[in-house]
Enzyme design. Structure first.
Site, PDB file in Angstrom:
ATOM      1  N   HIS A 196      13.913  48.069  70.449  1.00  0.00           N
ATOM      2  CA  HIS A 196      13.482  46.697  70.709  1.00  0.00           C
ATOM      3  C   HIS A 196      14.582  45.706  70.332  1.00  0.00           C
ATOM      4  CE1 HIS A 196      10.886  43.041  69.794  1.00  0.00           C
ATOM      5  NE2 HIS A 196      10.761  43.257  71.088  1.00  0.00           N
TER       6      HIS A 196
ATOM      7  N   ARG B  42      -5.247  26.621  57.004  1.00  0.00           N
ATOM      8  CA  ARG B  42      -5.904  26.403  55.715  1.00  0.00           C
ATOM      9  C   ARG B  42      -7.237  25.731  55.967  1.00  0.00           C
ATOM     10  NH1 ARG B  42      -8.538  27.087  51.888  1.00  0.00           N
ATOM     11  NH2 ARG B  42      -8.121  26.426  49.733  1.00  0.00           N
TER      12      ARG B  42
ATOM     13  N   CYS C  18       0.835  23.707  51.969  1.00  0.00           N
ATOM     14  CA  CYS C  18      -0.315  23.895  51.104  1.00  0.00           C
ATOM     15  C   CYS C  18       0.121  23.772  49.647  1.00  0.00           C
ATOM     16  CB  CYS C  18      -0.939  25.260  51.356  1.00  0.00           C
ATOM     17  SG  CYS C  18      -2.380  25.617  50.321  1.00  0.00           S
TER      18      CYS C  18
ATOM     19  N   HIS D 170       8.246  38.163  78.682  1.00  0.00           N
ATOM     20  CA  HIS D 170       7.633  39.484  78.653  1.00  0.00           C
ATOM     21  C   HIS D 170       6.753  39.756  79.872  1.00  0.00           C
ATOM     22  CE1 HIS D 170       8.520  39.255  74.216  1.00  0.00           C
ATOM     23  NE2 HIS D 170       8.944  40.464  74.509  1.00  0.00           N
TER      24      HIS D 170
ATOM     25  N   TYR E 108      -6.812  20.969  43.276  1.00  0.00           N
ATOM     26  CA  TYR E 108      -5.491  20.480  43.679  1.00  0.00           C
ATOM     27  C   TYR E 108      -4.913  19.521  42.652  1.00  0.00           C
ATOM     28  CZ  TYR E 108      -6.725  22.685  48.071  1.00  0.00           C
ATOM     29  OH  TYR E 108      -7.096  23.599  49.017  1.00  0.00           O
TER      30      TYR E 108
END
Length: 594
Positions: free
Chosen positions: A164, A261, A308, A189, A448
């Site tokens: 490949h 998320r 995040c 492809h 957080y």
């Protein structure tokens, strides 16, 4: 050019026969034209190769396509006969150019498939056995053989993996699953020449009864499909990151690979009935449809990196266990967002610059349409000055990389807050308001936030720490992968770097010896305005591997425009939630001949 004129691989005797195949190459002097190099480059490691294929026993390469003859063993007479070399040259060359077909490695996989799956049942009148997706899923490694599906067919591509052109690691991402999601990223492809090569590896049919059925009563049953390349950290809610080696292949992250998320099930929003509720001063309320937002306010586009708060959390867990999803280095992505400025919408609702001057600690609060079973919605807030400052780029976005916002990323409307932690970029936006206090949401008040390494779950008090807004400077290595084997000679290291608050990255330092000596990496990406550097910089370094090195301890660290630099170790910044993980990133690799 005849088979007799070809030069065999040094040390080999004759052509051989049966399943072991020899690739014959012309004399070294003949390898002068670009056509030969195109043919050979995808399948060679060095100037000469031995290509072992199960069925195509020998290939004689000529100086022109017409002279390239494929020789195959005759099962009946045990003799060699020439095949259609020109057609095979075309498949090989075009496949090399398109990114899939690098060589003709045809195999007798049907017999091996029957041996590997003896319980497979052949459908009436069908020449191939029938497999379930579960059976295909067992073949995910070279040791177990690599199977994939395309349409309703099953293929054993084990013998193609090394050929490949995109590399072994990328093709193995599809192992045990479907090719379509991966091929969709690269339209080349779909060419017939590529499909022709794939057909040679067919080993069976996929059971037609294999269709996914939504779970009854499951709040996540309506979630959208996701790309199988994503590394899943949790299914319900869905949270996943792309493979690190794909993350920095393009400056803008493809929508399908942008990290996901979610805190709750993905809501199904009817765009026709959708209204954004904007609460203005004095009890004034606006209800804006998507067409009204697009028609009343000028469109604004900005390239923004979202990260995040827990990106690279897994490194903290290796020091001491933390609570949260085990994110690697790829809970970060970049897109070109299109929408309207939040500033324009708030001004239309009655807020102005005088409120900005008098705002003090006012906050712009966002509420999403994603809700838990009790009806509580995801929410967050940002300081008023962040939204209303002159030149503020906070968006109510309805486009992502030039396309309609995908469902996983907030369709039909989301907030994009440049330079700020991803948790404040509320998706599926339903309501906007301005308040004296920050959002009452659990995710604003009790999550957080960063704490000292001395704080544990018995002593933590979330009211004592501010909510994360701007993130610290960050960088990570995406190639080579941890534990990889790299050849001696020259090594290329790739990665990303970013800093919150619009602070641009001015330098990335890379070390191959654990930080004893350093080199400066080359930065790539969009040029950005000072103070508004909202997107990452990709970087690369090509350097010689130290002579006689058996291992490399590769390290990177970034420096931003305020000369903030990453800390060298994780221990001093460890915290019980595993957020703000931005220590030097380290990747250890082995040096050896492939």
């Amino acid at each position: 050019m005849s088979l007799a004129e070809a030069t065999p691989f040094p040390g080999l005797k004759g052509a051989g026969s049966g399943r072991g195949a020899v690739t014959f190459l012309p004399p070294r002097a003949a390898l002068t034209g670009p056509a030969e190099m195109l043919l050979l480059r995808p399948i060679v490691r060095g100037p000469w190769v031995l290509q072992r294929t199960p069925r195509l026993a020998a290939v004689a390469w000529g100086s022109h396509p017409q002279a390239c003859t494929a020789w195959t063993p005759s099962r009946t007479h045990g003799t060699w006969s020439p095949g259609d070399g020109s057609r095979r040259w075309k498949v090989t060359a075009v496949g090399a150019l398109l990114g899939l077909g690098a060589g003709l490695a045809y195999g007798d996989h049907r017999r091996r498939a029957a041996e590997a799956e003896p319980k497979a049942e052949a459908a009436p009148g069908a020449p191939y056995p029938v497999f379930t997706r579960q059976e295909v899923g067992r073949h995910r490694s070279l040791a177990e053989r690599v199977w994939v599906t395309y349409g309703g067919e099953v293929f054993d591509i084990t013998d193609f993996v090394e050929l490949h052109p995109g590399g072994k690691s990328k093709i193995l991402l599809a192992a045990g699953g479907a090719l379509e999601p991966f091929w969709a990223l690269y339209a080349v492809h779909s060419q017939e020449h590529v499909l022709e090569i794939l057909r040679a590896y067919k080993v069976g049919e996929l059971s037609p009864e294999e269709q996914s059925q939504p779970s009854q009563g499951d709040p996540y049953s309506g979630d959208p499909p996701r790309h199988p390349a994503l590394k899943v950290n949790s299914l319900k809610p869905f949270n996943a990151e792309p493979p690190a080696e794909l993350l920095t292949e393009t400056y803008l992250t493809p929508n399908q690979l942008f990290f996901k998320r979610n805190h709750l099930p993905v809501p199904a929003v009817d765009p026709a009935s959708y209204r954004l509720r904007v609460e203005g001063p004095g009890g004034r309320v606006l209800a804006l449809s998507l067409p009204e937002l697009k028609g009343r306010f000028p469109k604004h586009e900005v390239t923004v990196t979202l990260q995040c708060a827990g990106n690279r959390r897994a490194e903290m867990s290796r020091v001491r266990q933390v609570k949260g999803l085990e994110w690697g280095v790829a809970a970060i992505s970049t897109a070109r967002w299109g929408g309207v400025r939040l500033r324009d919408v708030l001004a239309h609702a009655g807020y102005g610059e005088e409120e900005e001057e008098e705002a003090g600690e006012q906050h712009v609060c966002f509420e999403g349409l994603d809700k838990d079973l009790s009806g509580a919605a995801y929410g967050a807030s940002i300081p008023y000055r962040t939204a209303m400052g002159r030149g503020a780029d906070v968006l109510l976005a309805y486009e992502m990389n030039g396309e309609e916002l995908p469902r996983d990323h907030g369709y039909p409307l989301r907030v994009v807050v440049p330079g700020v932690v991803g948790a404040r970029n509320v998706k599926w936006l339903g309501r906007v308001s301005v308040r004296r206090e920050e959002s009452p949401s659990h995710w604003q008040r009790n999550d957080y936030k960063g704490f000292s390494p001395a704080v544990d779950w018995d002593t933590v008090d979330f009211t004592t720490a501010p909510a994360i807004q701007e993130l610290p400077v960050q960088s990570a290595i995406t190639e080579p992968a941890p534990g990889a084997t790299v050849p001696p000679g020259e090594l290329t290291v790739k990665g990303y770097a970013w800093s919150g608050g619009g602070r641009g990255v001015v330098r990335v330092d890379v070390s191959l010896d654990g930080g004893r000596t350093w080199r400066v990496a080359e930065l790539t990406g969009e040029e950005q305005r000072p103070g508004r550097a909202w997107a990452w910089r990709l970087w690369r370094l090509t350097a010689p591997v130290p002579p006689d090195a058996a291992e490399l301890d590769i390290v990177c660290k970034a420096v931003d425009a305020s000369y903030n630099v990453q800390p060298d170790t994780v221990e001093p910044i460890w915290n019980l939630r595993g957020v703000l993980s931005n220590a030097w990133h380290r990747v250890r690799v082995t040096v050896a001949e492939d």
